[in-house]
Design an enzyme around this catalytic site. Structure first.
Site, PDB file in Angstrom:
ATOM      1  N   HIS A  47       7.932  -7.431  -1.365  1.00  0.00           N
ATOM      2  CA  HIS A  47       7.623  -6.682  -0.138  1.00  0.00           C
ATOM      3  C   HIS A  47       8.574  -7.088   0.992  1.00  0.00           C
ATOM      4  O   HIS A  47       8.397  -6.660   2.132  1.00  0.00           O
ATOM      5  CB  HIS A  47       6.190  -6.956   0.316  1.00  0.00           C
ATOM      6  CG  HIS A  47       5.131  -6.373  -0.578  1.00  0.00           C
ATOM      7  ND1 HIS A  47       5.168  -5.079  -1.039  1.00  0.00           N
ATOM      8  CD2 HIS A  47       3.985  -6.907  -1.074  1.00  0.00           C
ATOM      9  CE1 HIS A  47       4.095  -4.848  -1.792  1.00  0.00           C
ATOM     10  NE2 HIS A  47       3.374  -5.937  -1.829  1.00  0.00           N
TER      11      HIS A  47
ATOM     12  N   LYS B 118       0.792  -1.234   0.000  1.00  0.00           N
ATOM     13  CA  LYS B 118       0.000   0.000   0.000  1.00  0.00           C
ATOM     14  C   LYS B 118       0.829   1.292   0.000  1.00  0.00           C
ATOM     15  O   LYS B 118       0.333   2.363   0.333  1.00  0.00           O
ATOM     16  CB  LYS B 118      -1.029   0.059   1.152  1.00  0.00           C
ATOM     17  CG  LYS B 118      -1.832  -1.189   1.389  1.00  0.00           C
ATOM     18  CD  LYS B 118      -2.197  -1.947   0.154  1.00  0.00           C
ATOM     19  CE  LYS B 118      -3.177  -1.248  -0.755  1.00  0.00           C
ATOM     20  NZ  LYS B 118      -3.370  -2.043  -2.016  1.00  0.00           N
TER      21      LYS B 118
ATOM     22  N   SER C 214      -4.892   3.139   3.701  1.00  0.00           N
ATOM     23  CA  SER C 214      -4.943   2.440   2.414  1.00  0.00           C
ATOM     24  C   SER C 214      -5.029   0.930   2.630  1.00  0.00           C
ATOM     25  O   SER C 214      -5.784   0.233   1.938  1.00  0.00           O
ATOM     26  CB  SER C 214      -3.701   2.808   1.592  1.00  0.00           C
ATOM     27  OG  SER C 214      -3.731   2.198   0.330  1.00  0.00           O
TER      28      SER C 214
ATOM     29  N   ARG D 239       5.929   5.421   2.156  1.00  0.00           N
ATOM     30  CA  ARG D 239       4.767   6.308   2.182  1.00  0.00           C
ATOM     31  C   ARG D 239       4.475   6.720   3.616  1.00  0.00           C
ATOM     32  O   ARG D 239       4.752   5.970   4.560  1.00  0.00           O
ATOM     33  CB  ARG D 239       3.557   5.550   1.601  1.00  0.00           C
ATOM     34  CG  ARG D 239       2.334   6.417   1.413  1.00  0.00           C
ATOM     35  CD  ARG D 239       1.201   5.638   0.767  1.00  0.00           C
ATOM     36  NE  ARG D 239       0.123   6.548   0.416  1.00  0.00           N
ATOM     37  CZ  ARG D 239      -1.058   6.167  -0.040  1.00  0.00           C
ATOM     38  NH1 ARG D 239      -1.313   4.876  -0.221  1.00  0.00           N
ATOM     39  NH2 ARG D 239      -1.987   7.056  -0.322  1.00  0.00           N
TER      40      ARG D 239
ATOM     41  N   THR E 218       2.151  -0.697  -7.014  1.00  0.00           N
ATOM     42  CA  THR E 218       1.561  -0.892  -8.338  1.00  0.00           C
ATOM     43  C   THR E 218       2.019   0.222  -9.278  1.00  0.00           C
ATOM     44  O   THR E 218       2.392  -0.020 -10.429  1.00  0.00           O
ATOM     45  CB  THR E 218       0.017  -0.859  -8.222  1.00  0.00           C
ATOM     46  OG1 THR E 218      -0.365  -1.694  -7.133  1.00  0.00           O
ATOM     47  CG2 THR E 218      -0.647  -1.303  -9.496  1.00  0.00           C
ATOM     48  N   TRP E 219       1.989   1.419  -8.766  1.00  0.00           N
ATOM     49  CA  TRP E 219       2.391   2.592  -9.548  1.00  0.00           C
ATOM     50  C   TRP E 219       3.870   2.493  -9.945  1.00  0.00           C
ATOM     51  O   TRP E 219       4.242   2.670 -11.108  1.00  0.00           O
ATOM     52  CB  TRP E 219       2.127   3.849  -8.722  1.00  0.00           C
ATOM     53  CG  TRP E 219       2.230   5.142  -9.465  1.00  0.00           C
ATOM     54  CD1 TRP E 219       2.298   5.322 -10.815  1.00  0.00           C
ATOM     55  CD2 TRP E 219       2.255   6.444  -8.873  1.00  0.00           C
ATOM     56  NE1 TRP E 219       2.366   6.662 -11.112  1.00  0.00           N
ATOM     57  CE2 TRP E 219       2.342   7.364  -9.937  1.00  0.00           C
ATOM     58  CE3 TRP E 219       2.212   6.914  -7.564  1.00  0.00           C
ATOM     59  CZ2 TRP E 219       2.386   8.740  -9.712  1.00  0.00           C
ATOM     60  CZ3 TRP E 219       2.256   8.290  -7.341  1.00  0.00           C
ATOM     61  CH2 TRP E 219       2.341   9.185  -8.398  1.00  0.00           C
TER      62      TRP E 219
ATOM     63  N   GLY F 170      -5.470   7.520  -4.293  1.00  0.00           N
ATOM     64  CA  GLY F 170      -4.158   7.954  -4.751  1.00  0.00           C
ATOM     65  C   GLY F 170      -3.829   9.387  -4.384  1.00  0.00           C
ATOM     66  O   GLY F 170      -3.365  10.155  -5.228  1.00  0.00           O
TER      67      GLY F 170
HETATM   68  P1  A3P Z   1      -4.919   4.704  -1.662  1.00  0.00           P
HETATM   69  O1  A3P Z   1      -5.578   3.501  -1.053  1.00  0.00           O
HETATM   70  O2  A3P Z   1      -4.500   5.703  -0.637  1.00  0.00           O
HETATM   71  O3  A3P Z   1      -5.726   5.313  -2.739  1.00  0.00           O
HETATM   72  P2  A3P Z   1       0.077  -0.555  -3.557  1.00  0.00           P
HETATM   73  O4  A3P Z   1       0.163  -0.489  -5.023  1.00  0.00           O
HETATM   74  O5  A3P Z   1       1.408  -0.619  -2.877  1.00  0.00           O
HETATM   75  O6  A3P Z   1      -0.862  -1.606  -3.106  1.00  0.00           O
HETATM   76  O7  A3P Z   1      -0.503   0.852  -3.063  1.00  0.00           O
HETATM   77  C1  A3P Z   1      -1.849   1.164  -3.303  1.00  0.00           C
HETATM   78  C2  A3P Z   1      -2.029   2.662  -3.169  1.00  0.00           C
HETATM   79  O8  A3P Z   1      -1.448   3.284  -4.331  1.00  0.00           O
HETATM   80  C3  A3P Z   1      -3.494   3.039  -3.159  1.00  0.00           C
HETATM   81  O9  A3P Z   1      -3.579   4.221  -2.371  1.00  0.00           O
HETATM   82  C4  A3P Z   1      -3.755   3.294  -4.638  1.00  0.00           C
HETATM   83  O10 A3P Z   1      -4.888   4.099  -4.887  1.00  0.00           O
HETATM   84  C5  A3P Z   1      -2.472   3.991  -5.026  1.00  0.00           C
HETATM   85  N1  A3P Z   1      -2.195   3.914  -6.466  1.00  0.00           N
HETATM   86  C6  A3P Z   1      -2.330   2.842  -7.292  1.00  0.00           C
HETATM   87  N2  A3P Z   1      -1.982   3.155  -8.539  1.00  0.00           N
HETATM   88  C7  A3P Z   1      -1.615   4.460  -8.522  1.00  0.00           C
HETATM   89  C8  A3P Z   1      -1.169   5.366  -9.524  1.00  0.00           C
HETATM   90  N3  A3P Z   1      -1.046   4.992 -10.781  1.00  0.00           N
HETATM   91  N4  A3P Z   1      -0.888   6.632  -9.145  1.00  0.00           N
HETATM   92  C9  A3P Z   1      -1.013   7.034  -7.866  1.00  0.00           C
HETATM   93  N5  A3P Z   1      -1.430   6.218  -6.862  1.00  0.00           N
HETATM   94  C10 A3P Z   1      -1.734   4.940  -7.197  1.00  0.00           C
END
Ligand code: A3P
Length: 317
Positions: free
Chosen positions: A136, A71, A162, A154, A75-76, A285
């Site tokens: 992770h 979280k 999240s 983060r 993914t980003w 996000g």
């Molecule tokens: P939020 O739940 O605060 O919206 P992970 O990928 O490590 O699981 O993290 C998920 C968090 O990254 C979520 O945050 C998600 O919305 C956010 N996220 C996923 N894709 C994103 C992107 N392309 N740009 C910005 N934030 C992103």
């Protein structure tokens, strides 16, 4: 480099014996079993992957490993790193870009799951170079000699919110308090979060060429500049011609939340082998969403944990 083609039965049995002797608990409000391995609460089924990474995985000089706590923007960062490293074969504006038909996690192998499966080590060894992978796992579990590691961290209150929102996609009734307590107590998945962050932070200070330490909030503030840092770090800086052609902007746009979450592949279906809906990976996000879910006392408690654990480390949130 040589990597054993298969985990032998003996190694498998050893790993199982080791796992069964470790302290166990459930991740707050879920059925996910966690085991405490070398001070970290790892998902039980991934402990053999930690052992494989430490003992058998042979890093290649051009491997790139994305690392994070869940979280924190995994993914980003996976999407950005994949689009950056694959840009010669797949220009970001191309109609056949893999990110248009695959979830970012399907473009980047997840070491924790892969190395916990039979045959996973051989599959990893068969990948062409340069390999881009993500994990992770804490820094101490990475294979010794890993050359390029990109960590994203983060703000902990936002990470906790999240995590809870993510868990609600499978368990809508789950209370925030349990997840919050487990994060503060250091017992959430892959936690304690402070040791996870500090492991990578210290490694990045010691060897800035080996560990790039990024922050989710900085990615939000200036994604383009962070993509350039990433590209320089992995030894593939953007050329002037690429800059002029808007390649960085193209990568940032392709990987933006709005772009990824609207793709059919990310709106539907479940994550292979992990079982949760792909769309749960894309929510708000933003930075600061904690204020919509935490009482002032909760925020104070988490801030105190952070102040205590990160005192004199140079990290502030
Ligand atoms: P939020 O739940 O605060 O919206 P992970 O990928 O490590 O699981 O993290 C998920 C968090 O990254 C979520 O945050 C998600 O919305 C956010 N996220 C996923 N894709 C994103 C992107 N392309 N740009 C910005 N934030 C992103």
């Amino acid at each position: 480099t040589t990597v054993p083609a298969e985990r032998s039965l003996e190694e498998h049995d050893d790993a199982m014996l080791l796992v069964s002797a470790l302290p166990i608990k459930l991740a707050a409000g879920t059925k996910l079993k966690l085991r405490c391995y070398e001070g970290f609460w790892l998902p039980e089924r991934f402990v053999p992957a930690a052992v494989a990474m430490q003992r058998r995985l042979v890093p290649r000089p051009d491997d790139v490993v994305i690392a994070s706590l869940p979280k924190c923007g995994t993914t980003w960062l996976n999407a950005l790193a994949f689009a950056t490293m694959a840009r010669r074969s797949y220009p970001p504006a191309g109609a056949d870009h893999p990110l248009l038909r695959l979830n970012p996690h399907e473009c980047v192998p997840f070491l924790d799951a892969l190395l916990a499966e039979a045959g996973g080590e051989a599959r990893l060894a068969a990948l062409p170079s340069p390999r881009l992978m993500y994990t992770h796992m804490p820094h101490a579990m990475l294979p010794r000699g890993s050359k390029k590691v990109v960590y994203v961290c983060r703000e902990p209150k936002d990470t906790a919110v999240s995590l809870w929102q993510f868990r609600r996609s499978a368990h809508p009734e789950i209370p925030f308090g349990d997840t919050f307590d487990s994060v503060c107590d250091g017992g959430s998945t892959y936690g304690p979060f402070w040791d996870h962050v500090l492991g990578y932070w210290r490694a990045s200070l010691e060897c800035p060429d080996r560990v790039l330490f990024l922050r989710y909030e900085e990615l939000l503030r200036d994604p383009g500049e962070n993509v350039r840092r990433l590209a320089r770090f992995v030894g593939a800086p953007f050329s002037e011609a690429e800059e002029e052609a808007g390649v960085v902007r193209g990568i940032v746009e392709l990987c933006s939340l709005g772009s990824l979450r609207n793709m059919e592949v990310n709106r539907t279906g479940l994550m292979d082998g992990l079982g949760f809906p792909r769309k749960a990976l894309f929510r708000k996000g933003v930075a600061g969403d904690w204020a919509n879910h935490m009482t002032p006392e909760m925020a104070r408690r988490m801030d105190e944990v952070v102040a205590d654990k990160f005192r004199d480390t140079g990290i502030t949130f």
